[in-house]
Motif scaffolding. Structure first.
Motif, PDB file in Angstrom:
ATOM      1  N   PHE B 497       0.833  -1.199   0.000  1.00 41.65           N
ATOM      2  CA  PHE B 497       0.000   0.000   0.000  1.00 41.65           C
ATOM      3  C   PHE B 497       0.870   1.252   0.000  1.00 41.65           C
ATOM      4  N   VAL B 498       1.899   1.228   0.838  1.00 40.86           N
ATOM      5  CA  VAL B 498       2.808   2.352   0.955  1.00 40.86           C
ATOM      6  C   VAL B 498       3.531   2.604  -0.370  1.00 40.86           C
ATOM      7  N   VAL B 539       4.270  15.924   3.115  1.00 39.93           N
ATOM      8  CA  VAL B 539       4.047  15.586   4.523  1.00 39.93           C
ATOM      9  C   VAL B 539       2.855  14.635   4.641  1.00 39.93           C
ATOM     10  N   LEU B 540       1.818  14.922   3.849  1.00 43.34           N
ATOM     11  CA  LEU B 540       0.640  14.052   3.888  1.00 43.34           C
ATOM     12  C   LEU B 540       1.034  12.618   3.535  1.00 43.34           C
ATOM     13  N   LEU B 541       1.824  12.483   2.477  1.00 43.14           N
ATOM     14  CA  LEU B 541       2.280  11.146   2.082  1.00 43.14           C
ATOM     15  C   LEU B 541       3.051  10.494   3.224  1.00 43.14           C
ATOM     16  N   LEU B 544       0.708   9.340   5.858  1.00 44.97           N
ATOM     17  CA  LEU B 544      -0.044   8.153   5.423  1.00 44.97           C
ATOM     18  C   LEU B 544       0.846   6.915   5.462  1.00 44.97           C
ATOM     19  N   VAL B 545       2.081   7.074   4.999  1.00 44.89           N
ATOM     20  CA  VAL B 545       3.025   5.956   5.009  1.00 44.89           C
ATOM     21  C   VAL B 545       3.258   5.487   6.436  1.00 44.89           C
ATOM     22  N   ILE B 550       2.414   1.661  10.857  1.00 43.20           N
ATOM     23  CA  ILE B 550       2.052   1.414  12.257  1.00 43.20           C
ATOM     24  C   ILE B 550       0.871   0.444  12.340  1.00 43.20           C
ATOM     25  N   LEU B 551      -0.125   0.685  11.468  1.00 39.93           N
ATOM     26  CA  LEU B 551      -1.273  -0.223  11.453  1.00 39.93           C
ATOM     27  C   LEU B 551      -0.838  -1.636  11.112  1.00 39.93           C
TER      28      LEU B 551
END
Ligand SMILES: Nc1ncnc2c1ncn2[C@@H]1O[C@H](COP(=O)(O)OP(=O)(O)O)[C@@H](O)[C@H]1O
Ligand SMILES: [Mg+2]
Lengths: 364, 561
Positions: B497-498, B539-541, B544-545, B550-551
């Motif tokens: 996903f990343v 920064v948003l990316l 999200l990464v 972490i998830l």
């Protein structure tokens, strides 16, 4: 006893090498049969063929008169305890034990009460909510047993279930295991490489060697009348010397000439008759031999090479007649280097004659 | 126990699955590349070597090839020199702040390639924060350096790829039996001897893996040479340029060349890596870490670690800083004079600014699901059913990894720009599907590796136990296999996903205005000199990464409990 589980000349070949060859065995209802043999002899493969995880290349598995050879494992209704238990680590103790009951489609209340009973049976009541990884090795083993027993299987299969436990726990657990399985009257096949374990547990022992079944019978029979050299040495201790057959065997007893005027009677295998003059290897249990003055009749002279203290008695290693014998004795008089005479105590008991194949040396 | 167990005769549904997995992988992985190869030999409807002759007789082409190779080799060396000592430091010594600093040392993985490049640009570029600080501090007329050309590319590579060495070496060290250190010490070996004779040899498989990964990543690297290369060309930028200038045939030949070199390097190294595996024989009670004792070391070690880590997180901090800069206010000042939250508000305020975020999230999610499903199916086929052709299947899963993103993109663009249903070709160019397909291919090796590792670690007797308790295939899959695979699935999915989220290399070849992902938007904001907006997307990316990681980590742990 009625045969409940029948194996009919099962064969399994891996990449050209047979792991199990023409194995036939019958297990009676409520009987515990142990598959005994050294590592790699095909015990696990045999068990997996019974369970349905391994498909035999030829032969049949018959349960209660029904051929199940091609039936997938989940349809067979056999309980299995794996060597490393294979408990589901992501499920609790109760969920593990309930697994087979759920697949059987039982109701919630019924499942709960049967899980409770299974845990009582293995003497781990109240562990329902525990995670399996929080249990000790012995407890895990018992949960694995409870899980296999809970759905009331037709046949119980165990693959070296105690091998992960330490020696003291192993001994205690196998006694409990036997009385538990006997109590519920389960038809059981138990795989082990440990002779003592087989003695303690089994109604009958099936000895496997390199994929072949050497002998099946109660422990006593295997010990007293081994059918092959392998069985004689794998179950219990036995020294060996070389000899030749003197006279014709009678009633399963054969005279073996070990020297100019030394003849010992020994038990001969029924399967492969010995002829006069045939070269044999004579195997002797330590407790079947005794020391004697060297001028006594039929004394085999030799030299002590080792003395071992075994609690209530001593075991001497004696090099004699081109071989090595072991002699059990209460006395500690002889010491390494001494020359001694050896005689059978109550021949032919504990003495076994087996044909020596061509090219085999005289030594043990 | 594993391997070689017989299985029941396969039902027709099983055969169908085998056929489907093979067909999909051959179609998506192999077919487009064959198309590229075919095109590279084609001119005016005949087969010819003309394009190859042309490429090999052009000095600039050969220079680009050579640049790609030496840059990659140098990247491996530099990354190892940073990553391995850092790993040894954190794995062997106990000092205050070790945990936090050790975790921060992996920070560069939070920056997708393009974001890493612009963060470094904001920091060390001609008008970067560090550059201006130094310039004003030294009172220089012009910037002390120019972040351009080979050395700039190398710097960015070393920064973003040392992490491979760091993480691989850490993993390798974790697998070592700590008693080994004590054994070496008891045999009279000092620190240096233990390091060279025991630790490094035993780490060789891990380091070889890291070297391989670094080399391949560097060969495939596009963002750094594209943004910082200036006149300095490597193969990836060369291909992109040929395509841009309409020299399609040249682009095909260059693509074939790049793919060939990558595969040639991968082949022997992958075999060698697979042939050597050390496993810790016992989990003893020996402690892995030794406390730092002498006074100066107690100060020096954490200090060095701290400074090192600060250098590593400066780009992140810079990105964050720039994301707060009010549009058009930062001109010649050393530090931006005015700050605002406006850049972030704008991201979500308007459809056209939010569009790339939506695109990236959706396309990455779909691609992850697809890659995960394919990988799990393939894992079942390879490890469990041991179907014939499982080697090929494993190769197909891994192949896109050996193929640079540029190659994948060019291959897809070439193949799926024609409508020939009889040849299993449709026009996907211009639709989101081509990007999703590209992301799926690019992430397939990640999910594939995770799924295979998961399946291989899965004790087959668990599934047999389920069967012996009466559970059929579906029930076993649902109750035992999938729950046990959860850690592997989580690890593979979060990585995939990343990767999809920040994808740039293939996107720049395949996007349209409507389907543009975040990375492309960052680039266009940068072109418009809207640094604040570009940084905000970056920064948003990054966030999200981090969230995905972490998830994923949570999930990994919950599954292995
Ligand atoms: N899946 C397999 N593939 C190849 N060879 C096997 C397989 N399973 C068992 N074998 C071989 O068959 C022989 C018997 O194995 P096994 O039944 O596991 O022995 P045991 O349980 O008595 O130790 C061994 O030589 C083993 O290597
Ligand atoms: Mg076994």
């Amino acid at each position: 006893m009625r045969a409940f589980l029948e194996l009919e000349s099962l064969t399994r070949v891996f990449a050209g090498t047979p792991a199990v060859r023409e194995l036939s065995l019958q297990v009676g209802e409520h009987e515990i049969v142990t598959l005994l043999g050294p590592s790699g002899c095909g015990k696990t493969t045999t068990l997996r063929m019974i369970a349905g995880f391994e498909r035999p290349d030829s032969g049949r598995v018959v349960v209660d008169g029904r051929d199940v050879t091609g039936m997938p494992p989940q349809k067979r209704g056999f309980g299995m305890v794996f060597q490393h238990y294979a408990l589901f680590p992501h499920l609790s103790v109760a969920e593990n034990v309930a697994f087979g009951l759920e697949t059987a489609g039982l109701g919630k209340a019924e499942i709960e009460s049967r899980v409770g009973r299974a845990l009582d049976l293995v003497r781990l009541p109240g562990t329902q909510g525990r995670s399996v990884s929080s249990l000790s090795g012995g407890q895990q083993q018992r949960i694995a047993l409870a899980r296999a027993l809970a759905p009331a299987p037709k046949v119980l299969l165990l693959d070296e279930p105690l091998s992960k436990l330490d020696a003291a726990l192993r001994e205690q657990t196998r006694r409990e295991l036997r009385s538990l399985v006997k109590e519920i009257g389960m038809t059981t096949v138990y795989v082990t490489h440990d002779q003592e374990e087989a003695f303690d547990l089994a109604d009958r022992i099936a000895v496997l060697r390199q994929g072949l079944l050497d002998q099946v019978g109660p422990a006593e029979q295997l010990y007293r009348r081994p059918a092959t050299q392998f069985v004689a040495t794998f179950l219990g201790r036995a020294g060996a010397v070389a000899g030749t057959v003197e006279g014709v065997p009678e009633d399963g007893v054969v005279m073996c000439r070990l020297g100019a005027d030394i003849c010992w009677p020994a038990l001969a295998p029924a399967s492969a008759p010995l002829t006069k003059g045939a070269a044999v290897r004579l195997l002797a249990r330590p407790e079947a031999l005794a020391f004697a003055p060297s001028d006594q009749e039929a004394v085999l002279n030799g030299q002590v090479t080792e003395r071992r203290f075994a609690g209530s008695f001593y075991v001497y290693r004696v090099s004699a007649g081109g071989g090595e014998l072991e002699v059990q004795s209460d006395s500690s008089d002889a010491k390494p280097g001494d020359r001694v005479g050896v005689v059978p105590r109550a021949a032919p008991a504990g003495l076994f004659a087996f044909a020596r194949s061509a090219g085999e040396g005289d030594g043990a | 126990m594993s391997g070689g167990r017989g299985h029941q005769r396969m039902a027709w549904r099983g055969r169908l699955l085998v056929a489907a997995v093979f067909a999909i992988l051959l179609w998506a992985v192999v077919y487009p590349n064959l198309t590229v190869i075919a095109e590279s030999f084609r001119a005016d409807g005949t087969i010819t070597l003309r394009h190859y002759v042309q490429v090999f007789s052009t000095p600039s082409e050969l220079r680009a090839l050579w640049s790609s190779i030496w840059i990659s080799a140098a990247t491996v060396l530099l990354s190892a020199l940073i990553g391995v000592p850092l790993a040894l430091l954190f794995a062997r010594f106990e000092f205050p702040g070790r945990r936090v600093l050790g975790a921060l040392a992996a920070m560069p993985v939070l920056l997708p390639p393009l974001v890493g490049v612009i963060a470094i640009l904001f920091l060390y570029g001609e008008s970067g924060v560090a550059t201006r600080l130094l310039q004003s501090f030294l009172g220089l007329q012009s910037p002390p350096w120019r972040l351009q050309g080979a050395s700039a590319i190398l710097a960015v590579h070393a920064y973003s790829m040392y992490v491979y060495f760091y993480l691989f070496a850490l993993a390798g060290l974790a697998r070592l039996d700590p008693a080994m250190f004590e054994a070496a010490a008891s045999l009279g070996a000092g620190n240096a001897r233990t390091l060279t004779r025991v630790v490094l040899p035993m780490l060789t498989p891990s380091l070889a893996g890291a070297a391989l990964l670094t080399f391949m990543t560097s060969m495939a690297s596009f963002s750094a040479p594209y943004v910082l290369g200036g006149g300095f060309r490597v193969m990836t930028t060369q291909i992109f340029n040929s395509k841009l200038q309409g020299e399609v045939a040249m682009a095909m030949v260059e693509t074939v060349m790049l793919a060939t070199v990558s595969l040639l390097v991968l082949w022997p190294l992958a075999r060698w890596e697979g042939s050597r595996e050390y496993v810790a024989p016992s989990k003893g009670t020996s402690a892995m870490r030794v406390p730092v004792r002498s006074l100066w070391a107690r100060v020096a070690v954490p200090l060095a670690a701290g400074v090192g880590v600060l250098v590593l997180v400066l780009p992140h901090l810079t990105l964050l800083l720039v994301s707060f800069v009010r549009d058009g206010t930062w001109t010649t000042q050393t530090l931006p004079p005015a700050y605002t939250l406006e850049n972030y508000r704008e991201l979500f305020a308007e459809t056209h600014t939010f569009r790339p975020i939506f695109n990236s999230l959706l396309m990455a999610a779909v691609a992850t699901l697809a890659a995960l499903a394919l990988a799990l199916a393939a894992g079942q086929l390879i490890v469990r059913w041991r179907v014939r052709g499982r080697r090929l299947l494993e190769g197909l899963l891994a192949l896109p990894w050996a193929l640079p993103g540029t190659v994948v993109a060019i291959a897809l663009a070439t193949t799926f720009s024609a409508h020939q249903p009889w040849a299993a070709r449709w026009v996907l160019v211009g639709t989101p599907w081509i990007l999703i397909l590209a992301y799926t291919l690019r992430t397939l090796p990640l999910t594939g590796r995770a799924a295979l590792a998961g399946y291989r670690q899965l004790d087959p007797s668990l599934e047999e136990a389920a069967a012996s308790l009466g559970a059929g295939p579906w029930r076993t899959l649902r109750r035992v296999t999938i729950p046990r695979l959860l850690p592997a699935i989580a690890a593979g999915a979060s990585l995939a996903f990343v990767t999809g989220l920040g994808e740039f290399v293939a996107s720049i070849v395949l996007y349209t205005h409507r389907t543009r992902p975040i990375s492309i938007e960052i680039l266009s904001q940068l072109r418009d000199f809207d640094l604040g907006a570009a940084a905000a997307y970056g920064v948003l990316l990054m966030v999200l990464v981090a969230a995905a990681f972490i998830l994923g980590q949570r999930w990994v742990q919950s599954g292995s409990a």
